[in-house]
Design a protein around this motif. Sequence first.
Motif, PDB file in Angstrom:
ATOM      1  N   HIS A  10      -6.917  -1.998   6.258  1.00 22.80           N
ATOM      2  CA  HIS A  10      -5.913  -1.105   6.858  1.00 22.80           C
ATOM      3  C   HIS A  10      -5.985   0.235   6.132  1.00 22.80           C
ATOM      4  O   HIS A  10      -6.122   1.287   6.741  1.00 22.80           O
ATOM      5  CB  HIS A  10      -4.524  -1.728   6.748  1.00 22.80           C
ATOM      6  N   ASP A  50       0.004  -4.477   5.932  1.00 24.49           N
ATOM      7  CA  ASP A  50      -0.501  -4.036   7.241  1.00 24.49           C
ATOM      8  C   ASP A  50      -1.896  -4.571   7.550  1.00 24.49           C
ATOM      9  O   ASP A  50      -2.543  -4.119   8.492  1.00 24.49           O
ATOM     10  CB  ASP A  50      -0.491  -2.507   7.330  1.00 24.49           C
ATOM     11  N   HIS A  87       1.389   3.785   2.081  1.00 23.08           N
ATOM     12  CA  HIS A  87       1.926   4.468   3.255  1.00 23.08           C
ATOM     13  C   HIS A  87       3.440   4.641   3.129  1.00 23.08           C
ATOM     14  O   HIS A  87       4.142   3.730   2.656  1.00 23.08           O
ATOM     15  CB  HIS A  87       1.611   3.674   4.536  1.00 23.08           C
ATOM     16  N   ASP A 128       5.796   4.398   5.158  1.00 23.09           N
ATOM     17  CA  ASP A 128       6.676   3.394   5.774  1.00 23.09           C
ATOM     18  C   ASP A 128       6.719   2.087   4.975  1.00 23.09           C
ATOM     19  O   ASP A 128       7.388   1.129   5.383  1.00 23.09           O
ATOM     20  CB  ASP A 128       6.311   3.143   7.244  1.00 23.09           C
ATOM     21  N   HIS A 129       6.039   2.067   3.826  1.00 24.89           N
ATOM     22  CA  HIS A 129       6.132   0.922   2.901  1.00 24.89           C
ATOM     23  C   HIS A 129       6.690   1.308   1.535  1.00 24.89           C
ATOM     24  O   HIS A 129       7.164   0.431   0.814  1.00 24.89           O
ATOM     25  CB  HIS A 129       4.758   0.245   2.753  1.00 24.89           C
ATOM     26  N   HIS A 152       0.870  -1.176   0.000  1.00 25.41           N
ATOM     27  CA  HIS A 152       0.000   0.000   0.000  1.00 25.41           C
ATOM     28  C   HIS A 152       0.907   1.226   0.000  1.00 25.41           C
ATOM     29  O   HIS A 152       2.117   1.089   0.053  1.00 25.41           O
ATOM     30  CB  HIS A 152      -0.972   0.009   1.193  1.00 25.41           C
TER      31      HIS A 152
HETATM   32 ZN   LIG Z   1       0.262   1.176   6.594  1.00 24.13          ZN
END
Ligand SMILES: [Zn+2]
Length: 240
Positions: free
Chosen positions: A172, A191, A66, A68-69, A64
């Motif tokens: 998520h 997530d 985000h 942090d990914h 996804h």
């Molecule tokens: Zn996430």
Amino acid sequence: MSLIVDRMPELGVTRLSRWIFNCYVLDGDDGPVVVDPGSRRISLDVTTLLGKRAAGLRAVVATHGHTDHVGGAPSLAAMTGADVHVAPATIEYTRGARPPSVPSSCLGFGPVLLGQPFDGAVLRSSAADALRSGYGTPLGWRWTGPDPVGDLTDDAPVPGASEWIVVDAPGHTPDSVALWHAGTRTLLAGDAIATARGRALFAPITFDKQHAPATSARLRGLPAEHLLPGHGLPLHTPAW
Ligand SMILES: [Zn+2]
């Protein structure tokens, strides 16, 4: 240095982790495929790990959008020439759709944060990456580098690693996917599932409350024996 390199040759997967940031390197069809390089710090770790094999990187895949990914995805793509692959819903954010910035629920994530050694360097890297790539802050979607490819559709083979298939997993976030390898019964959950204290936590942070229950039910229905979470340690028993 608190980089953890967790080799799982029986699964054809290596996990690189700093604190809660898990990045996975899959043995692809004819070269490695990297999933969720969540910061530029981790992308450097990936290229160091791969050495000369980095030139053969086939794809960078994100579960996804985000930060942090995907925070390290553009830099990894630039270093290797690989494309970045995301879900079609992530592409909508590149076209101006507004990604969610406030979760509707946030249950039990504290133990995940405490479950692995803290790494200030990766946290600083991620904070800087949030200004450049991905979403998760009130700034909305950010991106640097070539446009990602929106081909992670339900049941499609993972680009460059065709033994893995994409499983739509909104909940998520609306653009979340998971990856499934039937041969080894391995679920790379993004997530949709975190782990802490040896247990799976379904939908620990939910931005898409409407779809989260169906996704959790679908993922619970898979005959998985190995769980590779976006955050937390992998679990390797059928009972998770
Ligand atoms: Zn996430």
